[in-house]
Design a protein around this motif. Structure first.
Motif, PDB file in Angstrom:
ATOM      1  N   THR A  78       0.801  -0.997   0.017  1.00 58.15           N
ATOM      2  CA  THR A  78      -0.054   0.031   0.152  1.00 58.15           C
ATOM      3  C   THR A  78       0.930   1.290   0.088  1.00 58.15           C
ATOM      4  N   ASP A  79       0.515   2.104  -0.779  1.00 61.17           N
ATOM      5  CA  ASP A  79       1.261   3.517  -0.942  1.00 61.17           C
ATOM      6  C   ASP A  79       0.716   4.277   0.109  1.00 61.17           C
ATOM      7  N   VAL A  80       1.556   4.557   1.172  1.00 63.56           N
ATOM      8  CA  VAL A  80       1.123   5.149   2.417  1.00 63.56           C
ATOM      9  C   VAL A  80       0.502   6.368   2.163  1.00 63.56           C
ATOM     10  N   GLY A  81       1.290   7.180   1.008  1.00 67.90           N
ATOM     11  CA  GLY A  81       0.984   8.559   0.918  1.00 67.90           C
ATOM     12  C   GLY A  81      -0.195   8.799   0.360  1.00 67.90           C
ATOM     13  N   THR A  82      -0.692   7.790  -0.405  1.00 63.12           N
ATOM     14  CA  THR A  82      -2.358   7.981  -0.855  1.00 63.12           C
ATOM     15  C   THR A  82      -3.258   7.421  -0.205  1.00 63.12           C
ATOM     16  N   ALA A  83      -2.896   6.452   0.859  1.00 62.39           N
ATOM     17  CA  ALA A  83      -3.760   5.693   1.416  1.00 62.39           C
ATOM     18  C   ALA A  83      -4.576   6.287   2.459  1.00 62.39           C
ATOM     19  N   SER A  84      -6.089   5.994   2.525  1.00 64.19           N
ATOM     20  CA  SER A  84      -6.746   6.623   3.479  1.00 64.19           C
ATOM     21  C   SER A  84      -6.241   6.689   5.112  1.00 64.19           C
ATOM     22  N   ARG A  85      -6.865   7.341   5.840  1.00 68.10           N
ATOM     23  CA  ARG A  85      -6.418   7.084   7.375  1.00 68.10           C
ATOM     24  C   ARG A  85      -6.859   5.943   7.944  1.00 68.10           C
ATOM     25  N   ALA A  86      -8.055   5.669   7.483  1.00 61.97           N
ATOM     26  CA  ALA A  86      -8.425   4.249   7.885  1.00 61.97           C
ATOM     27  C   ALA A  86      -7.498   3.094   7.734  1.00 61.97           C
ATOM     28  N   ALA A  87      -6.980   3.125   6.268  1.00 61.92           N
ATOM     29  CA  ALA A  87      -5.999   2.158   5.736  1.00 61.92           C
ATOM     30  C   ALA A  87      -4.759   2.219   6.445  1.00 61.92           C
ATOM     31  N   ARG A  88      -4.387   3.424   6.731  1.00 61.92           N
ATOM     32  CA  ARG A  88      -2.959   3.431   7.470  1.00 61.92           C
ATOM     33  C   ARG A  88      -3.356   2.944   8.728  1.00 61.92           C
ATOM     34  N   ALA A  89      -4.426   3.183   9.461  1.00 60.06           N
ATOM     35  CA  ALA A  89      -4.544   2.533  10.723  1.00 60.06           C
ATOM     36  C   ALA A  89      -4.613   1.084  10.768  1.00 60.06           C
ATOM     37  N   ALA A  90      -5.167   0.659   9.723  1.00 61.75           N
ATOM     38  CA  ALA A  90      -5.214  -0.963   9.494  1.00 61.75           C
ATOM     39  C   ALA A  90      -3.704  -1.591   9.211  1.00 61.75           C
ATOM     40  N   LEU A  91      -2.780  -0.772   8.649  1.00 63.67           N
ATOM     41  CA  LEU A  91      -1.352  -1.117   8.319  1.00 63.67           C
ATOM     42  C   LEU A  91      -0.810  -1.054   9.641  1.00 63.67           C
ATOM     43  N   ARG A  92      -0.956   0.100  10.574  1.00 60.83           N
ATOM     44  CA  ARG A  92      -0.393   0.097  11.835  1.00 60.83           C
ATOM     45  C   ARG A  92      -0.455  -1.008  12.752  1.00 60.83           C
ATOM     46  N   ARG A  93      -1.976  -1.654  12.477  1.00 57.67           N
ATOM     47  CA  ARG A  93      -2.308  -2.721  13.475  1.00 57.67           C
ATOM     48  C   ARG A  93      -1.276  -4.148  13.135  1.00 57.67           C
ATOM     49  N   ASN A  94      -0.867  -3.740  11.978  1.00 62.50           N
ATOM     50  CA  ASN A  94       0.226  -5.043  11.792  1.00 62.50           C
ATOM     51  C   ASN A  94       1.776  -4.674  11.860  1.00 62.50           C
ATOM     52  N   ILE A  95       1.976  -3.650  12.553  1.00 60.57           N
ATOM     53  CA  ILE A  95       3.218  -3.311  12.782  1.00 60.57           C
ATOM     54  C   ILE A  95       3.593  -3.503  14.308  1.00 60.57           C
ATOM     55  N   GLY A  96       4.662  -3.928  14.772  1.00 62.25           N
ATOM     56  CA  GLY A  96       4.974  -3.730  16.319  1.00 62.25           C
ATOM     57  C   GLY A  96       6.034  -2.880  16.390  1.00 62.25           C
ATOM     58  N   VAL A  97       5.885  -1.841  17.228  1.00 62.38           N
ATOM     59  CA  VAL A  97       6.962  -0.903  17.482  1.00 62.38           C
ATOM     60  C   VAL A  97       7.604  -0.911  18.877  1.00 62.38           C
ATOM     61  N   VAL A  98       8.871  -0.853  19.052  1.00 61.64           N
ATOM     62  CA  VAL A  98       9.353  -0.742  20.391  1.00 61.64           C
ATOM     63  C   VAL A  98      10.256   0.681  20.197  1.00 61.64           C
ATOM     64  N   TRP A  99       9.589   1.662  21.182  1.00 63.71           N
ATOM     65  CA  TRP A  99      10.172   3.065  21.121  1.00 63.71           C
ATOM     66  C   TRP A  99      11.221   2.966  22.192  1.00 63.71           C
ATOM     67  N   GLN A 100      11.982   4.031  22.021  1.00 65.75           N
ATOM     68  CA  GLN A 100      13.376   4.032  23.030  1.00 65.75           C
ATOM     69  C   GLN A 100      12.758   4.501  24.088  1.00 65.75           C
ATOM     70  N   ASP A 101      11.708   5.361  24.118  1.00 64.17           N
ATOM     71  CA  ASP A 101      11.064   5.997  25.494  1.00 64.17           C
ATOM     72  C   ASP A 101       9.994   5.106  25.725  1.00 64.17           C
ATOM     73  N   PHE A 102       9.741   4.035  25.530  1.00 64.35           N
ATOM     74  CA  PHE A 102       8.847   2.962  25.922  1.00 64.35           C
ATOM     75  C   PHE A 102       7.359   3.313  25.433  1.00 64.35           C
ATOM     76  N   ARG A 103       6.869   4.337  25.635  1.00 60.89           N
ATOM     77  CA  ARG A 103       5.533   4.950  25.359  1.00 60.89           C
ATOM     78  C   ARG A 103       4.630   4.059  25.975  1.00 60.89           C
ATOM     79  N   LEU A 104       4.783   3.930  27.286  1.00 62.74           N
ATOM     80  CA  LEU A 104       3.306   2.844  27.882  1.00 62.74           C
ATOM     81  C   LEU A 104       2.477   4.031  28.441  1.00 62.74           C
ATOM     82  N   LEU A 105       1.287   3.423  28.641  1.00 62.26           N
ATOM     83  CA  LEU A 105       0.228   4.428  29.152  1.00 62.26           C
ATOM     84  C   LEU A 105       0.420   4.064  30.823  1.00 62.26           C
ATOM     85  N   PRO A 106       0.931   5.258  31.474  1.00 58.76           N
ATOM     86  CA  PRO A 106       1.204   5.160  33.033  1.00 58.76           C
ATOM     87  C   PRO A 106      -0.077   4.836  33.817  1.00 58.76           C
ATOM     88  N   HIS A 107      -1.356   4.980  33.431  1.00 57.25           N
ATOM     89  CA  HIS A 107      -2.352   4.589  34.416  1.00 57.25           C
ATOM     90  C   HIS A 107      -3.065   3.288  34.288  1.00 57.25           C
TER      91      HIS A 107
END
Lengths: 231, 285
Positions: A78-107
């Motif tokens: 999928t060309d992410v530049g032309t993909a809809s926001r919903a399509a990009r969200a679907a792509l993100r659900r197939n990506i696992g990301v480990v950030w250097q600053d973790f980005r956990l939800l503290p609560h």
């Protein structure tokens, strides 16, 4: 009669960057410039480069946190530049990301943080709960499962972030210094997990400064310098 | 109430502004309910009065008309087609009606008042025909079919109802503005959480739904409180000794149903605002 070896077909690309450029403001220099890169499905790549080389920018583009300002980025066909926001969200659900600053939800608790990617795809099933428990055991956080993420040490937060990144079995795993805050034993365990996921078909891009890791891991290295990809 | 994982993750902070949403909605709901109930009650009062006035015509005869001259007239009147009844308005009643409008030094009983006969028309009477017959039968009488006054009152009622509707729209706009402020502040405070959830693959619609649901809780509570308060006000006003108000079912329904517009306005505003603000997140921003 001996079997004739059949040459394996080239693997289709997981992601392709073509002449990709990005800069933070119109008057700023390009943080990434003319980057061309193809990462095949099921490959394991290491990403390295000195500070200011554009590693974070490339990381943000690969995780779809930012969009290229020049060129094109194709992810999972999928060309992410032309993909809809919903399509990009679907792509993100197939990506696992480990950030250097973790980005956990503290609560949220450790368990709730880990479960989040699964819950964004639908209600938790018994299989999901089992997978979460296994991961909690594996990263040694079962005793802390019901504690809020805000009460964890740096290393515990990193392990939680790694568990969250892999819990939904992503097809693409992108990690930024995933072994930076853990001891050598846990670092080996994490790399072993990544290797296992890779064997199961997950495409992995791992950004690191760890020279020992770069030397020990038999994987192609993407070297960034001054916003350009050298190799 | 079921708390979804997304709502658990993206929990808008209960700031002073957020809590004020419930209080503001309660005040708006009270006002909207009273405006709606009041407008319908006004319509009800006007309709009743109009029905009463519409079926009557006043005949003004010269003050010098004697009782002897009056008798044959009153006997002729009921025989005319379309006339259901007649009543000679007693002079005392006329004096009493005039007294409040005259200066204190003038005694109304000294004024030469006309003889007034109220003619009640039958409901199915052909009004113009009856008026023509009355004018022909009593050439000296002056006819007042009260249409001018009815027209003026109807205009006034319509104006008051339009004002009530305008005020209700204004109150809806106030709530919408408040919603925008609450959501904007809430999303600003939770910017990091929103970015993370989008990064993990949450859709705009799922996040907008979560945000809208959270803001709708105080709005729904405020609407309920405001409506109950308005019902209490209306009930008290109608049960007050000597009160001319006796709201019918339509007035009560208007009072109860009209405030429901507020949660609808809040839901629509919440949804659109959330989607618009979420568009500024993501990789585009």
């Amino acid at each position: 009669m001996s079997a004739v070896p059949v040459p394996s077909a080239p693997r289709p690309p997981m992601l392709t960057l073509a002449e990709v450029g990005f800069r933070y403001g119109h008057k700023q220099p390009w943080a990434l410039h003319h980057v061309n890169l193809t990462i095949p499905q099921g490959s394991f790549h290491l990403l390295t480069g000195p500070s200011g080389a554009g590693k974070t920018t490339l990381f943000n583009l690969l995780t779809l946190a930012q969009m290229p300002q020049a060129g094109s980025l194709t992810l999972m066909g999928t060309d992410v530049g032309t993909a809809s926001r919903a399509a990009r969200a679907a792509l993100r659900r197939n990506i696992g990301v480990v950030w250097q600053d973790f980005r956990l939800l503290p609560h949220l608790t450790v368990r709730e943080n880990i479960a989040l990617p699964l819950q964004l795809q639908g209600p938790l099933t018994a299989t999901h709960r089992e997978a979460i428990d296994q991961l909690l055991d594996w990263v040694g956080l079962h005793p802390l499962a019901n504690r809020p993420a805000s009460s964890l040490s740096g290393g515990e937060q990193q392990r939680t972030a790694i568990a969250r990144a892999v819990v939904h079995r992503p097809t693409l795993l992108i990690a930024d210094e995933p072994t930076g805050n853990v001891d050598d034993g846990m670092a080996r365990k994490i790399l072993h997990l990544f290797t296992e996921l890779h064997k199961q078909g997950t495409t992995i891009v791992l950004a690191t400064h760890d020279t020992a890791l770069l030397q020990s891991k038999q994987a192609p290295v993407l070297h960034l310098k001054e916003g350009r990809l050298l190799s | 109430m079921i708390v979804t994982p997304l709502a658990q993750a993206l929990n808008l902070p209960r700031t002073r502004l957020f809590r004020a949403l419930g209080v503001v909605t309660a005040l708006l709901a009270l006002t909207v309910a009273l405006l709606a109930g009041g407008a319908l009650l006004l319509q009800q009062l006007y309709s009743g009065w109009q029905l009463q006035r519409h079926n009557s015509v006043l005949l003004y005869l010269p003050p010098e008309t004697t009782a002897a001259a009056l008798t044959p007239l009153t006997t002729t009147l009921p025989t005319l087609a379309g006339v259901a009844g007649t009543r000679a308005i007693p002079a005392a009643e006329l004096y009493a009606a005039l007294e409040p409008m005259l200066p204190a030094q003038i005694n109304p009983s000294t004024l030469p008042l006309p003889v007034v006969i109220e003619v009640t028309l039958s409901p199915l009477a052909d009004r113009p025909k009856v008026l023509a017959a009355l004018a022909q039968t009593f050439p000296l009488a002056e006819l007042d079919d009260q249409q001018t006054m009815l027209g003026r009152v109807a205009e006034s009622v319509r104006l008051l109802q339009a004002v009530a509707l305008g005020l209700a729209l204004l109150l809806g706009a106030i709530l919408a503005t408040f919603m925008v402020l609450v959501i904007r502040a809430g999303l600003l405070a939770q910017e990091g959480v929103v970015r993370l959830l989008l990064q993990l693959g949450a859709t705009d619609k799922a996040l907008a739904l979560t945000i809208t649901q959270q803001t709708l809780q105080p709005v729904a509570l405020g609407t309920a409180v405001g409506t109950v308060a308005a019902m209490a006000v209306m009930l008290t006003a109608s049960l007050w000794p000597g009160s001319p108000l006796s709201p019918n079912l339509a007035s009560w329904l208007g009072l109860v149903l009209m405030p429901l517009v507020l949660p609808c306005v809040a839901a629509g505003t919440g949804w659109v605002t959330s989607l618009r603000l979420l568009h500024h997140h993501d990789g585009d921003g």
